[in-house]
Write a protein that holds these residues in place. Structure first.
Motif, mmCIF file in Angstrom:
data_model
loop_
_atom_site.group_PDB
_atom_site.id
_atom_site.type_symbol
_atom_site.label_atom_id
_atom_site.label_comp_id
_atom_site.label_asym_id
_atom_site.label_seq_id
_atom_site.Cartn_x
_atom_site.Cartn_y
_atom_site.Cartn_z
ATOM 1 N N LEU A 195 12.134 -64.429 23.327
ATOM 2 C CA LEU A 195 13.386 -65.137 23.066
ATOM 3 C C LEU A 195 14.546 -64.486 23.817
ATOM 4 C CD1 LEU A 195 13.082 -65.892 19.242
ATOM 5 C CD2 LEU A 195 13.142 -67.564 21.099
ATOM 6 N N ARG A 196 14.450 -63.177 24.014
ATOM 7 C CA ARG A 196 15.494 -62.453 24.732
ATOM 8 C C ARG A 196 15.400 -62.661 26.240
ATOM 9 N NH1 ARG A 196 20.514 -60.053 24.760
ATOM 10 N NH2 ARG A 196 20.562 -58.356 26.284
ATOM 11 N N LYS A 197 14.182 -62.515 26.795
ATOM 12 C CA LYS A 197 13.990 -62.565 28.247
ATOM 13 C C LYS A 197 13.682 -63.956 28.774
ATOM 14 C CE LYS A 197 13.670 -59.558 30.767
ATOM 15 N NZ LYS A 197 14.622 -58.917 31.714
ATOM 16 N N ARG A 198 12.989 -64.761 27.942
ATOM 17 C CA ARG A 198 12.553 -66.100 28.361
ATOM 18 C C ARG A 198 11.726 -66.019 29.654
ATOM 19 N NH1 ARG A 198 14.343 -68.387 23.953
ATOM 20 N NH2 ARG A 198 14.539 -70.647 23.910
ATOM 21 N N ASN A 199 10.900 -64.973 29.758
ATOM 22 C CA ASN A 199 10.059 -64.782 30.932
ATOM 23 C C ASN A 199 8.639 -64.479 30.466
ATOM 24 O OD1 ASN A 199 8.677 -63.681 33.269
ATOM 25 N ND2 ASN A 199 10.694 -63.463 34.225
ATOM 26 N N LEU A 200 7.741 -65.452 30.673
ATOM 27 C CA LEU A 200 6.376 -65.334 30.170
ATOM 28 C C LEU A 200 5.607 -64.213 30.864
ATOM 29 C CD1 LEU A 200 4.654 -66.734 28.051
ATOM 30 C CD2 LEU A 200 3.794 -68.251 29.833
ATOM 31 N N VAL A 201 5.851 -64.016 32.155
ATOM 32 C CA VAL A 201 5.161 -62.957 32.889
ATOM 33 C C VAL A 201 5.527 -61.589 32.319
ATOM 34 C CG1 VAL A 201 4.817 -61.893 35.155
ATOM 35 C CG2 VAL A 201 5.102 -64.370 34.970
ATOM 36 N N PHE A 202 6.773 -61.405 31.967
ATOM 37 C CA PHE A 202 7.254 -60.164 31.353
ATOM 38 C C PHE A 202 6.468 -59.893 30.073
ATOM 39 C CE2 PHE A 202 10.286 -57.548 28.956
ATOM 40 C CZ PHE A 202 10.717 -56.645 29.925
ATOM 41 N N ASN A 203 6.315 -60.919 29.240
ATOM 42 C CA ASN A 203 5.580 -60.776 27.985
ATOM 43 C C ASN A 203 4.095 -60.490 28.220
ATOM 44 O OD1 ASN A 203 7.957 -61.718 26.406
ATOM 45 N ND2 ASN A 203 6.416 -62.014 24.815
ATOM 46 N N ILE A 204 3.521 -61.173 29.200
ATOM 47 C CA ILE A 204 2.102 -60.993 29.494
ATOM 48 C C ILE A 204 1.817 -59.537 29.874
ATOM 49 C CG2 ILE A 204 0.302 -61.523 31.190
ATOM 50 C CD1 ILE A 204 1.335 -64.434 31.157
ATOM 51 N N ILE A 205 2.659 -58.956 30.705
ATOM 52 C CA ILE A 205 2.475 -57.560 31.114
ATOM 53 C C ILE A 205 2.529 -56.638 29.904
ATOM 54 C CG2 ILE A 205 3.475 -55.647 32.424
ATOM 55 C CD1 ILE A 205 4.452 -57.746 34.464
ATOM 56 N N ILE A 206 3.520 -56.825 29.052
ATOM 57 C CA ILE A 206 3.645 -55.990 27.855
ATOM 58 C C ILE A 206 2.406 -56.116 26.985
ATOM 59 C CG2 ILE A 206 4.925 -55.632 25.700
ATOM 60 C CD1 ILE A 206 7.435 -56.588 27.171
ATOM 61 N N HIS A 207 1.969 -57.330 26.753
ATOM 62 C CA HIS A 207 0.826 -57.588 25.885
ATOM 63 C C HIS A 207 -0.433 -56.904 26.416
ATOM 64 C CE1 HIS A 207 -1.113 -60.785 23.075
ATOM 65 N NE2 HIS A 207 -1.847 -59.687 23.105
ATOM 66 N N ILE A 208 -0.688 -57.028 27.699
ATOM 67 C CA ILE A 208 -1.880 -56.416 28.294
ATOM 68 C C ILE A 208 -1.825 -54.892 28.179
ATOM 69 C CG2 ILE A 208 -3.088 -55.996 30.473
ATOM 70 C CD1 ILE A 208 -2.445 -58.886 31.254
ATOM 71 N N VAL A 209 -0.665 -54.307 28.453
ATOM 72 C CA VAL A 209 -0.526 -52.847 28.379
ATOM 73 C C VAL A 209 -0.741 -52.358 26.944
ATOM 74 C CG1 VAL A 209 1.080 -50.916 28.668
ATOM 75 C CG2 VAL A 209 0.986 -52.720 30.391
ATOM 76 N N ILE A 210 -0.261 -53.108 25.968
ATOM 77 C CA ILE A 210 -0.461 -52.729 24.565
ATOM 78 C C ILE A 210 -1.946 -52.642 24.239
ATOM 79 C CG2 ILE A 210 -0.222 -53.494 22.159
ATOM 80 C CD1 ILE A 210 2.455 -54.739 22.931
ATOM 81 N N ASP A 211 -2.724 -53.599 24.733
ATOM 82 C CA ASP A 211 -4.139 -53.698 24.370
ATOM 83 C C ASP A 211 -5.064 -52.840 25.221
ATOM 84 O OD1 ASP A 211 -3.412 -55.470 22.427
ATOM 85 O OD2 ASP A 211 -4.087 -57.275 23.471
ATOM 86 N N LEU A 212 -4.612 -52.358 26.364
ATOM 87 C CA LEU A 212 -5.490 -51.624 27.289
ATOM 88 C C LEU A 212 -6.155 -50.385 26.690
ATOM 89 C CD1 LEU A 212 -3.896 -51.766 30.860
ATOM 90 C CD2 LEU A 212 -6.142 -52.600 30.113
ATOM 91 N N PRO A 213 -5.504 -49.653 25.780
ATOM 92 C CA PRO A 213 -6.185 -48.480 25.191
ATOM 93 C C PRO A 213 -7.523 -48.829 24.529
ATOM 94 C CG PRO A 213 -3.860 -48.349 24.752
ATOM 95 C CD PRO A 213 -4.088 -49.692 25.376
#
Length: 222
Positions: A195-213
């Motif tokens: 809602l803050r960034k309105r950028n799906l690619v930004f969210n996708i990167i964060i989500h993937i990094v969270i789950d990588l461990p």
């Protein structure tokens, strides 16, 4: 007040809300359970999620006749990539803390991070992480938030629906402690970030990094 949208958009909203359950339902069919191994069933489930996502993108492009930036697909700068990775690392480091805190309230039981990671091959977890990071952000953030925003101006309602739609499917594969202690707060944070960034690619990167461990844990366990 509900604004008018194309009927095909209602189909898209329905798929965003319930598509994951349809995909999971297919993998629970008795016939498949008898002829496929657990790993192959997981692959079938992941493939169905991709099919669902492609259908949704097709609805945007050919049904609604709108560009993909209408669901948040926008260019991202190198600086924003680094910021997204940094946020993802911080949130990933928060996962064990959240897990520890929720374990004081709700017994973990089976179906926690260690159980899933140790019982799943690393390559399958990597595919799962990439699938979740991309498809879930498209389904529950990009499409759902943008289209609900065209139906209602009540941001609290939009946040609630997006978070609930994101959290409930995770109950099919994770225990209650992980869902409430990790998936719920991180789902809320990811929604607010979108809602803050309105950028799906930004969210996708964060989500993937969270789950990588998860992949790292699987490699160490192997």
């Amino acid at each position: 007040m509900i604004n008018k949208v194309k009927p095909i958009t209602w189909v898209g909203i329905f798929l965003s809300l319930f598509g994951m359950f349809l995909a999971a339902g297919v993998t629970k069919l008795p016939l498949l359970d008898k002829v496929l191994s657990d790993q192959n069933l997981s692959l079938v489930g992941l493939a169905l999620v991709w099919v669902l996502t492609v259908i949704l993108l097709g609805i945007v492009k050919f049904g609604e006749k709108r560009p993909f930036n209408s669901i948040g697909f926008k260019l991202i700068t190198f600086k924003e990539v680094l910021l997204a990775v940094g946020i993802g690392i911080v949130l990933s480091l928060a996962v064990p803390v959240l897990t520890l805190l929720i374990s004081q309230i709700i017994p973990a039981g089976e179906g926690g991070i260690d159980d899933v990671a140790s019982a799943t091959p690393w390559w399958l977890l990597l595919f799962s992480v990439l699938t979740a990071g991309i498809t879930e952000e498209i389904l529950f953030r990009g499409y759902l938030i943008e289209r609900l925003g065209e139906l209602s101006s009540k941001k609290i309602l939009i946040v609630f629906v997006s978070v609930v739609a994101f959290v409930i499917p995770h109950m099919l594969s994770w225990n209650l402690a992980h869902v409430l202690g990790v998936v719920l707060p991180l789902g809320l944070i990811l929604t607010l970030i979108y809602l803050r960034k309105r950028n799906l690619v930004f969210n996708i990167i964060i989500h993937i990094v969270i789950d990588l461990p998860l992949v790292v844990i699987a490699l160490l366990a192997g």
